[in-house]
Design an enzyme around this catalytic site. Sequence first.
Site, PDB file in Angstrom:
ATOM      1  N   LEU A   1      14.103 -17.556 -16.502  1.00 47.29           N
ATOM      2  CA  LEU A   1      13.940 -16.910 -17.819  1.00 47.29           C
ATOM      3  C   LEU A   1      13.211 -15.575 -17.679  1.00 47.29           C
ATOM      4  CD1 LEU A   1      12.738 -19.886 -20.059  1.00 47.29           C
ATOM      5  CD2 LEU A   1      15.042 -18.925 -19.873  1.00 47.29           C
TER       6      LEU A   1
ATOM      7  N   ALA B   1      11.053 -20.147 -14.424  1.00 47.76           N
ATOM      8  CA  ALA B   1      12.190 -20.041 -13.501  1.00 47.76           C
ATOM      9  C   ALA B   1      13.003 -18.770 -13.764  1.00 47.76           C
ATOM     10  CB  ALA B   1      13.057 -21.298 -13.570  1.00 47.76           C
TER      11      ALA B   1
ATOM     12  N   LYS C   1       0.639 -21.052 -14.750  1.00 51.04           N
ATOM     13  CA  LYS C   1       1.629 -20.180 -15.394  1.00 51.04           C
ATOM     14  C   LYS C   1       1.005 -19.349 -16.507  1.00 51.04           C
ATOM     15  CE  LYS C   1       5.600 -23.029 -14.213  1.00 51.04           C
ATOM     16  NZ  LYS C   1       6.429 -24.157 -14.632  1.00 51.04           N
TER      17      LYS C   1
ATOM     18  N   VAL D   1      14.877 -21.829   2.862  1.00 47.25           N
ATOM     19  CA  VAL D   1      16.307 -21.975   2.565  1.00 47.25           C
ATOM     20  C   VAL D   1      16.574 -23.386   2.063  1.00 47.25           C
ATOM     21  CG1 VAL D   1      17.145 -20.196   4.116  1.00 47.25           C
ATOM     22  CG2 VAL D   1      16.750 -22.474   5.011  1.00 47.25           C
TER      23      VAL D   1
ATOM     24  N   VAL E   1       7.032 -18.037 -13.642  1.00 48.85           N
ATOM     25  CA  VAL E   1       6.897 -18.593 -14.991  1.00 48.85           C
ATOM     26  C   VAL E   1       8.280 -18.739 -15.594  1.00 48.85           C
ATOM     27  CG1 VAL E   1       5.901 -18.257 -17.281  1.00 48.85           C
ATOM     28  CG2 VAL E   1       4.691 -17.388 -15.274  1.00 48.85           C
TER      29      VAL E   1
ATOM     30  N   LYS F   1       4.439 -19.607  -6.153  1.00 48.98           N
ATOM     31  CA  LYS F   1       3.444 -19.261  -7.185  1.00 48.98           C
ATOM     32  C   LYS F   1       2.045 -19.055  -6.604  1.00 48.98           C
ATOM     33  CE  LYS F   1       4.604 -22.630 -10.299  1.00 48.98           C
ATOM     34  NZ  LYS F   1       5.877 -23.013 -10.417  1.00 48.98           N
TER      35      LYS F   1
ATOM     36  N   ASP G   1      -0.098 -27.058 -13.155  1.00 50.77           N
ATOM     37  CA  ASP G   1       1.036 -26.144 -13.042  1.00 50.77           C
ATOM     38  C   ASP G   1       1.141 -25.232 -14.274  1.00 50.77           C
ATOM     39  OD1 ASP G   1       3.477 -25.334 -11.663  1.00 50.77           O
ATOM     40  OD2 ASP G   1       4.502 -26.262 -13.385  1.00 50.77           O
TER      41      ASP G   1
ATOM     42  N   GLY H   1      13.863 -35.241  -9.682  1.00 48.31           N
ATOM     43  CA  GLY H   1      13.462 -33.992  -9.000  1.00 48.31           C
ATOM     44  C   GLY H   1      12.738 -32.989  -9.882  1.00 48.31           C
TER      45      GLY H   1
ATOM     46  N   ALA I   1      14.525 -17.473   7.465  1.00 47.28           N
ATOM     47  CA  ALA I   1      13.687 -18.457   8.146  1.00 47.28           C
ATOM     48  C   ALA I   1      13.475 -19.660   7.261  1.00 47.28           C
ATOM     49  CB  ALA I   1      12.343 -17.846   8.498  1.00 47.28           C
TER      50      ALA I   1
END
Length: 820
Positions: free
Chosen positions: A619, A617, A688, A479, A615, A585, A684, A670, A511
């Site tokens: 999209l 976000a 993807k 969360v 992949v 991922k 990363d 960020g 959780a």
Amino acid sequence: MTTTQNNMRVLKFGGTSVANADNIKKVINILEQYSQDKTVVVISALGGVTDLLIKTGTLAANKDEAYKEVLSELEKRHLDTVKALLPVTQQSSCLSKVKQQFNELDEICEGVYRLNELSPRTRDRIISFGELLSSQIVADYYAATNQPCEWLDVRKLIRTNNNFGFAAVDFDVTNQLIADKVNASTTKLFAAPGFVAANADGHTTTLGRGGSDYTAAIFAGALQAEALEIWTDVNGMMTADPRWVPNAKNIAEISYQEAMELSHFGAKVIYPPTIQPVMARQIPVWVKNTFAPQEYGTLIRNTPSVEGEFIRGISSMNNIALLSLEGSGMIGIPGFSKRLFEALAKEEINVILITQSSSEHAICVAINLADVEKAVKAVDLAFEPEIKAGKVDALKVERNLSIIALVGDQMKSHPGISGKMFGVLGRNGINVRAIAQGSSERNISAVISFNDAKKAVTVLHEAFFEFEYKNLNVAITGVGNVGGKLLDQLAQQQAYLQQHLKLKVKVVALANSRKMLLKEEGIALDNWKQELDNSADMQLDEFVAGVVARNLPNTVFVDVTANADVAQIYGKLLSKSISVVACNKIACSSPYNYYQQLKSLAAAYNALFLFETNVGAGLPVIGTLNDLLRSGDRINRMQAVLSGTLNFVFNNYDGTRPFAEVVRQAQAEGYTEPDPRLDLGGTDVMRKIMILAREAGEQLEMDDISNTQFLPASCFDGSVEDFYQEMGKQEAHFQKLYKEAADKGCKLKFVATFENGKASVGLQHIPPASDFYHLYGKDNIVLFYTQRYPEQPLVVKGAGAGADVTASGVFADIIRTARV
Ligand code: ADP
Ligand code: ASP
Ligand code: MG
């Protein structure tokens, strides 16, 4: 026969309707409307009394003196009821009747205690007191407040055989006795105890648990009554047991056969044999609510006028065992089933459902769990020679099962109902052990595990009756940024989803790394933070076990963490038919075997495993790829810019500010992993493109992907801070990269490519004509070159990072699992 057609009615009031003085007053209010015509009122024991009487008898038989306490509490309850009902001046005769009955009961129980034995006959004697007492109290109260009321001693009117506990009625004798008695009397109102009868020797018998309904039907049949009314604690017969399905609907009209099927398969509201005596004489039956007499109730009659309902109701029956008798040596040998059923019948074992496979050497019967030991003995004995000769296997027994039944007269004229039924069960991971469809096609029943029964009834009800909405039960781990946004979006969209998609989304589990909260009725989305803070400490195994154990229909597990342990539990969930939506991922970029195993589990257990946000976000990248493939297109090449971080860095670096500083800014804003090398080193992006390649059918591992690093090797040594220092020292290298591109009028982009089964990632010079050139901020882009899009690719482009868009991608996956 001396019966006459008349406007006499028979009413029956169940245990809850007469549970206490207040309720009995409601019963009398209802009876006042019937004061004009002859009416027989059949009364059950005060609610719960039969169970307590059984307990008394059992305790006494076990030499447990505690039986006396139970008895004295029962006596007090009845005396108190009389005192609360009757005016003081009129109490004494009723009180002394009650006391006299309890004296008798005390004596019987003492005998049982002394003998250390409870015969079925004595047991019936003991439990008959419940109805004997309640009916006398109602009769006296009615007589005291209204007009005369004659108490009928049913032991002299309903004649049965000697099958104590479940006696069979001799209708010829009974009908005559009842008609003679009632017709001869000038009294208007008669009160009779339900459930109780007697054999030819005058010994008390009972008609089976819930049998007061049957008593009333026996009276109605014998008197050719105008109607039978079953007054209970619900608004009528419902489309499912309201204790399991809060959305169960009232059934306005139903045929005798449908009512019989529903009650046979567990709808407790009517005791199954009840329908037979009234159906034979076409007497309509009303089921009404004592606590809401104004409600319409249910009318049971020959041809219900309410048309258009293919399915009338769903019921379920628990404590079922399945017996399977198999033997290849039995093919074509006549008499196999006859011998099986004879063996069961001899032991008086009731067969509830039968199926036989087409090869004729396997037969399956469902019986009550309580009869299993008897059945096994009887069948093994009956087939002993064949079992010894190896022609027949020993009887196979499966316990803890339930039968669920879909009932409706109109089913036969409607194809696709069983398809829908088994489709719904399958989609919810409910394994069907045996199936039967009556030749009348009024009923399709399935034997399933007891653990799945409630879920099965709920999802079937949803599929056949709940056109308002379908429940979607969501369990969320994580969360943080994305998870928090997801909860906001869910809260905001709840009403919309219910109105437009008929979906009621309930977050039933939540959780984070510290705390976990499980709440079947749903967690309030405006207060989840506080509730989660005050809940139990997070134990991943417990959390998952809790979600699984609740066995709720349409459940989806949502992983918004980046945690490897959470990624390991998907298999457990999928194999329980719980769909998984992963923002995480890790699972999809694990070794191919694990990815493939999850896909296979999802397919095998009819669950969905969705990870669109892995992949690009929010999209629609994976969804688009899947749509292309499913519609028959072939991928020639995929080319993509998939790292928001690298985009940000190369969009902001032009040699005027040190490269390391730009990376620091990306981290501060960020956009990077805690260790930015995961982004800058290309890992990363490799993950993807690997996921995309896998989705396109390629069995690809991380090692198979070529990665042309643009970071000097020295940058990978040491800590994150060392990395920044080293980048500082390597500024000339980065300037050179930039200049080489800029001199050609190109931009730098970190591009992933998949073509001819090979994937690669690396920094490329992008000329202005390229689709990649105008890519700003944290945008991602994917180009699909396919057979149908050979030269001009299908392009998916937009923000490829950010909590809001990622949450909306997860949200869309969640909704997809509902398959609305
Ligand atoms: P009574 O004591 O009046 O005979 P019962 O407890 O025997 O009442 O039967 C009524 C109960 O049957 C209801 O309270 C309800 O919980 C249960 N029930 C099970 N299935 C159904 C159904 N399909 N329709 C209505 N009630 C049902
Ligand atoms: N009192 C009996 C029982 O509880 C009969 C009935 O209520 O119908 O089974
Ligand atoms: Mg009942």
